[in-house]
Design a protein around this motif. Structure first.
Motif, PDB file in Angstrom:
ATOM      1  N   TRP A   6       0.852  -1.193   0.000  1.00  0.00           N
ATOM      2  CA  TRP A   6       0.000   0.000   0.000  1.00  0.00           C
ATOM      3  C   TRP A   6       0.891   1.248   0.000  1.00  0.00           C
ATOM      4  O   TRP A   6       1.251   1.777   1.066  1.00  0.00           O
ATOM      5  N   PRO A   7       1.279   1.763  -1.166  1.00  0.00           N
ATOM      6  CA  PRO A   7       2.199   2.913  -1.236  1.00  0.00           C
ATOM      7  C   PRO A   7       1.684   4.157  -0.512  1.00  0.00           C
ATOM      8  O   PRO A   7       2.457   4.870   0.121  1.00  0.00           O
ATOM      9  N   VAL A   8       0.382   4.430  -0.626  1.00  0.00           N
ATOM     10  CA  VAL A   8      -0.160   5.622   0.031  1.00  0.00           C
ATOM     11  C   VAL A   8      -0.006   5.514   1.539  1.00  0.00           C
ATOM     12  O   VAL A   8       0.332   6.494   2.218  1.00  0.00           O
ATOM     13  N   VAL A   9      -0.250   4.332   2.069  1.00  0.00           N
ATOM     14  CA  VAL A   9      -0.119   4.130   3.515  1.00  0.00           C
ATOM     15  C   VAL A   9       1.350   4.251   3.931  1.00  0.00           C
ATOM     16  O   VAL A   9       1.666   4.819   4.981  1.00  0.00           O
ATOM     17  N   ARG A  10       2.253   3.733   3.105  1.00  0.00           N
ATOM     18  CA  ARG A  10       3.688   3.864   3.406  1.00  0.00           C
ATOM     19  C   ARG A  10       4.078   5.343   3.461  1.00  0.00           C
ATOM     20  O   ARG A  10       4.822   5.779   4.355  1.00  0.00           O
ATOM     21  N   HIS A  26      -4.299   9.307  -4.250  1.00  0.00           N
ATOM     22  CA  HIS A  26      -4.402   9.320  -5.710  1.00  0.00           C
ATOM     23  C   HIS A  26      -3.307  10.159  -6.372  1.00  0.00           C
ATOM     24  O   HIS A  26      -3.409  10.476  -7.561  1.00  0.00           O
ATOM     25  N   ALA A  27      -2.273  10.540  -5.598  1.00  0.00           N
ATOM     26  CA  ALA A  27      -1.151  11.260  -6.203  1.00  0.00           C
ATOM     27  C   ALA A  27      -0.417  10.335  -7.163  1.00  0.00           C
ATOM     28  O   ALA A  27      -0.374   9.120  -6.975  1.00  0.00           O
ATOM     29  N   MET A  30       4.400  11.152  -5.434  1.00  0.00           N
ATOM     30  CA  MET A  30       4.447  10.456  -4.155  1.00  0.00           C
ATOM     31  C   MET A  30       5.887  10.174  -3.750  1.00  0.00           C
ATOM     32  O   MET A  30       6.273  10.347  -2.581  1.00  0.00           O
ATOM     33  N   ALA A  31       6.716   9.746  -4.698  1.00  0.00           N
ATOM     34  CA  ALA A  31       8.124   9.465  -4.405  1.00  0.00           C
ATOM     35  C   ALA A  31       8.848  10.733  -3.967  1.00  0.00           C
ATOM     36  O   ALA A  31       9.684  10.713  -3.057  1.00  0.00           O
ATOM     37  N   ARG A  32       8.544  11.865  -4.625  1.00  0.00           N
ATOM     38  CA  ARG A  32       9.172  13.129  -4.245  1.00  0.00           C
ATOM     39  C   ARG A  32       8.823  13.517  -2.813  1.00  0.00           C
ATOM     40  O   ARG A  32       9.687  13.894  -2.021  1.00  0.00           O
ATOM     41  N   ILE A  33       7.535  13.407  -2.453  1.00  0.00           N
ATOM     42  CA  ILE A  33       7.101  13.770  -1.097  1.00  0.00           C
ATOM     43  C   ILE A  33       7.716  12.827  -0.071  1.00  0.00           C
ATOM     44  O   ILE A  33       8.182  13.260   0.994  1.00  0.00           O
ATOM     45  N   ASP A  34       7.742  11.519  -0.387  1.00  0.00           N
ATOM     46  CA  ASP A  34       8.353  10.550   0.531  1.00  0.00           C
ATOM     47  C   ASP A  34       9.822  10.885   0.776  1.00  0.00           C
ATOM     48  O   ASP A  34      10.314  10.835   1.912  1.00  0.00           O
ATOM     49  N   ARG A  35      10.527  11.211  -0.298  1.00  0.00           N
ATOM     50  CA  ARG A  35      11.961  11.487  -0.167  1.00  0.00           C
ATOM     51  C   ARG A  35      12.198  12.746   0.676  1.00  0.00           C
ATOM     52  O   ARG A  35      13.065  12.777   1.549  1.00  0.00           O
ATOM     53  N   GLU A  36      11.412  13.780   0.443  1.00  0.00           N
ATOM     54  CA  GLU A  36      11.596  15.005   1.215  1.00  0.00           C
ATOM     55  C   GLU A  36      11.215  14.791   2.687  1.00  0.00           C
ATOM     56  O   GLU A  36      11.866  15.334   3.586  1.00  0.00           O
TER      57      GLU A  36
END
Length: 776
Positions: free
Chosen positions: A610-614, A688-689, A694-700
């Motif tokens: 679940w990527p959004v949950v991660r 729904h991003a 999503m990867a950019r926000i996770d990394r930041e």
């Protein structure tokens, strides 16, 4: 199947088909007169060369006619004796065997009698009904059914039925003959033989359909005295035979049946309600029934003037339910006010049947109880679909007499009434406005909490939880519901290991309540005991969930617990309604009472399903790292390679084993802008991003996490460990810089869509919907 219906073709004892029935119709004209007259309804030309009147002797004496009639009656008395004594033993109760040679012999006998039948018909034989009765009685024997068709006798009587002015006794016997001839063989058979048996029955049905004489049979429904014969005939014709069903539907038989059973004409034939319902069942797929069909059936079931027995009651409801599975009838049920009748029949199913024990028994028959229970479940299923329609919301506001009845059902001792109320009211709770009215005006959450306190039935618990989860979405409702004692009730449901969907839904409900609500966070983290000497003094309801996380292997449950913990941590680390010192004290108490809170958080960011949950997990970890007490928890968490590896991959794009510390010459390009993450506010990913966003926000968020971790715990870290985090910060910064440089070329950023989704309540799918909320 069809052989059961054929029992209704027996001559009623009171009928006296020997010619003593008093006909209510005008006596027919002489057949010869019909032949030579210019009437619009002449006697039809019956099939075959035998049926040419010119080739027949129409001047038969009474004695000759009697001999012909007797020869026909004697056909069925010429049964063969058993070949030997052993063959006859033990066969009295078994269905007769059917074989091709036997059928050919019987067909030959009937074919030889066909000319006599033709002679009698055209001669105007006054006892034709007695001859026909003999043939109809013979057709009750499965061995004679196919021969009746092959010999042409069935076609002859189909032609006879289409004539006008037949006396009623003759109509009755013709209907019996047609109905029995179209019944299956009645023989017990294996699954391999079933197709053959049905095919044999279909031969005569095919003859009837091809002859286009079904309208003649349907026409008999207009005679009250013929209804008990015409309905079983139509049943035997249509059962398991789609061409007949199609033809009957095209003739609007369903409309005629609905008009019939709702008229006084049917009052003396209500014993045939069950077969009428079965015929209506056959015609469902053709979609030509009038839209009020379910309403008529429900009203008959609820009729107190002519109350039906349990078997007919169930048949009526089940047939109505079958039609209501189609949207056309669902919308008609709403627009014509039929939902009130559905509430009546649901109540009647308890008051009229469950409260009355079976004769000779001290308790209701168990089979009857199962049948009623299944009927109620089916009705609730379709009502859940009806209440999900936009038309339902328009017709029935939150405060109305209809919803008032449903609210009373929430406190009913009857299970299915409670289930129905939860589902239908829950489907009204699909907007903030409706949910707020339910809670603040109707106070509907009170009886729901009682259900969750006392109920053990999984269906009822699913429905109540689904309704409550919808009510818990608006911010104005969360604290009111939490203050009503719900957090004292939910732990009972969390312990239902055998009902994992109940566990999941109850955890999801708790998560909805703590989202952004400080008081509910305090309630779920409240000590289980104020006794300092009790082990429960250092435990809370959240501790119970962490224990469930450790013992369960169900991933959705583990994930929902993790999400709930992130919701709690989010409030503890971002709430501004209290003084900073007090919030610091609350955070210290939280981590002291829940030292193992990191395991669910680690599971959340290490899973990939679940990527959004991660992403939600990385965001909350970044929030927690801003305070020393949270940074301590994260520092301990990063000691687990299962959690540390995804952080490395997120910041470097490489596996932990392949990742190397960047040197000063490669960590940043000369002249590149400096990136500072210390003190930066983490960014929550929107549902729904797109994957890149999503990867950019996770990394930041991961960079904020590392930056804050170094700030709050760096001085206490070992040199190697601190260096590793510093290198991760530099390497992750390069990736973020590359992203920012490339982003202008990506085009316009997509606008996030509304993420909140309310659960549609459905008695079969409410549990599945609970799992779907996992990604909300």
């Amino acid at each position: 199947m069809a052989d059961e219906a054929s029992n209704y073709f027996k001559s009623p004892p009171s009928s006296g088909f020997g010619g003593t029935i008093a006909s209510t119709q005008t006596a027919p004209l002489d057949p010869l007169d019909l032949l030579t007259s210019k009437s619009n309804s002449p006697v039809p030309a019956l099939p075959g060369d035998y049926f040419d009147p010119a080739s027949l002797n129409l001047d038969l004496s009474n004695e000759e006619q009697s001999k012909m009639a007797k020869s026909i009656r004697e056909i069925f008395q010429l049964e063969e004796e058993p070949e030997d004594e052993d063959q006859a033993m033990g066969e009295g109760d078994e269905e007769p065997e059917i074989d091709q040679d036997d059928q050919r012999r019987r067909t030959e006998r009937l074919s030889n009698a066909l000319i006599n039948l033709n002679q009698l018909w055209w001669s105007g034989y006054e006892h034709m009904d007695l001859v026909t009765e003999c043939l109809a009685d013979g057709s009750r024997d499965p061995r004679w059914r196919i021969p009746l068709g092959d010999s042409g006798i069935l076609n002859l009587f189909l032609e006879v039925m289409s004539t006008n002015s037949l006396i009623q006794p003759l109509k009755i016997q013709v209907l019996r003959l047609i109905g029995n001839s179209c019944a299956d063989t009645g023989k017990s058979c294996s699954s391999e033989e079933l197709f053959v048996v049905l095919t044999m029955a279909d031969e005569n049905r095919a003859r009837l359909v091809a002859s286009n004489f079904m309208p003649s049979i349907i026409l008999q429904l207009q005679d009250a005295a013929l209804i008990p014969f015409a309905i079983p005939v139509l049943y035997n014709i249509c059962v398991d035979y789609e061409p007949a069903q199609q033809q009957a539907s095209n003739l609007f038989l369903s409309k005629q049946l609905i008009d019939l059973i709702s008229s006084p004409l049917f009052n003396n034939s209500r014993a045939f309600l069950g077969y009428t319902c079965k015929i209506l069942d056959f015609l469902i797929t053709q979609h030509l029934a009038p839209e009020n069909t379910p309403i008529v059936l429900l009203k008959i079931a609820a009729d107190r003037e002519f109350p039906c027995d349990m078997e007919d009651f169930v048949s009526l409801i089940n047939t109505a339910v079958a039609y209501m599975q189609h949207e056309k009838f669902q919308k008609a049920l709403i627009s014509h006010g039929g939902l009130d009748t559905t509430l009546v029949v649901l109540v009647d199913s308890y008051t009229r049947f469950d409260s009355h024990p079976s004769i000779g028994s001290s308790a209701p028959d168990q089979d009857d109880a199962k049948i009623l229970s299944q009927m109620r479940t089916n009705l609730n299923q379709v009502l859940s679909d009806v209440s999900a329609l936009p038309e339902f919301k328009k017709a029935y506001p939150v405060v109305s007499s209809f919803t008032s009845s449903l609210r009373r059902w929430l406190s009913s001792p009857q299970l299915q009434l409670q289930v129905c109320a939860c589902i239908m009211l829950g489907n009204l709770a699909r907007s903030d406005e409706a949910c707020e009215e339910f809670v603040h005006t109707s106070r509907v959450h009170k009886p729901l909490i009682t259900i969750l306190t006392d109920a053990n039935d999984s269906q009822l618990l699913h429905s109540a939880l689904g309704f409550m989860k919808n009510l818990a979405l608006p911010a104005k409702n969360k604290e009111v519901i939490g203050n009503s004692g719900l957090f004292e009730v939910l732990p009972r449901l969390w312990l239902l290991d055998t009902l994992q969907q109940i566990q999941f839904s109850s955890i999801s409900l708790a998560r909805q309540l703590v989202n952004g609500t400080f008081e509910n966070v305090r309630r779920i983290c409240k000590r289980l005991s104020e006794d300092t000497d009790s082990p429960a003094h250092m435990r809370s309801n959240l501790s119970l969930l962490i224990a469930l996380f450790d013992r369960t292997d169900v991933e959705p449950i583990k994930m929902e617990i993790s999400r709930l913990i992130t919701a709690v941590c989010r409030v503890c680390n971002s709430y501004t309604g209290r003084e900073p010192k007090e919030m610091e004290r609350i955070r210290i108490k939280f981590f002291t009472m829940h030292p193992d809170v990191g395991r669910p958080l680690g599971f959340m960011v290490s899973q990939t399903k679940w990527p959004v949950v991660r992403s939600e997990g990385w965001f909350v970890l970044a929030l927690m790292a801003r305070y020393p007490e949270g940074a301590q928890c994260i520092s301990d968490l990063m000691a687990d390679v299962v959690v540390f590896q995804p952080l490395v991959e997120l910041l470097t794009g490489k596996d932990l084993i392949e990742a190397k510390s960047p040197t000063p010459s490669t960590s940043a390009s000369p002249g590149s802008p400096e990136l500072t993450f210390e003190g930066q506010t983490p960014e929550s990913v929107q549902p729904h991003a797109q994957a890149a966003e999503m990867a950019r926000i996770d990394r930041e968020n991961a960079l904020v996490l590392v930056s804050e971790l170094l700030k709050n715990r760096g001085s206490e870290m070992a040199v190697m460990r601190r260096t590793l985090f510093e290198d991760l910060l530099k390497g992750g910064g390069d990736l973020v810089l590359s992203y920012r440089e490339a982003k202008p070329n990506w085009g316009q950023k997509p606008v996030p869509i509304e993420s909140r989704r309310r659960t549609g309540l459905n008695v079969q799918e409410v549990a599945a919907e609970s799992c779907k909320v996992l990604l909300d």
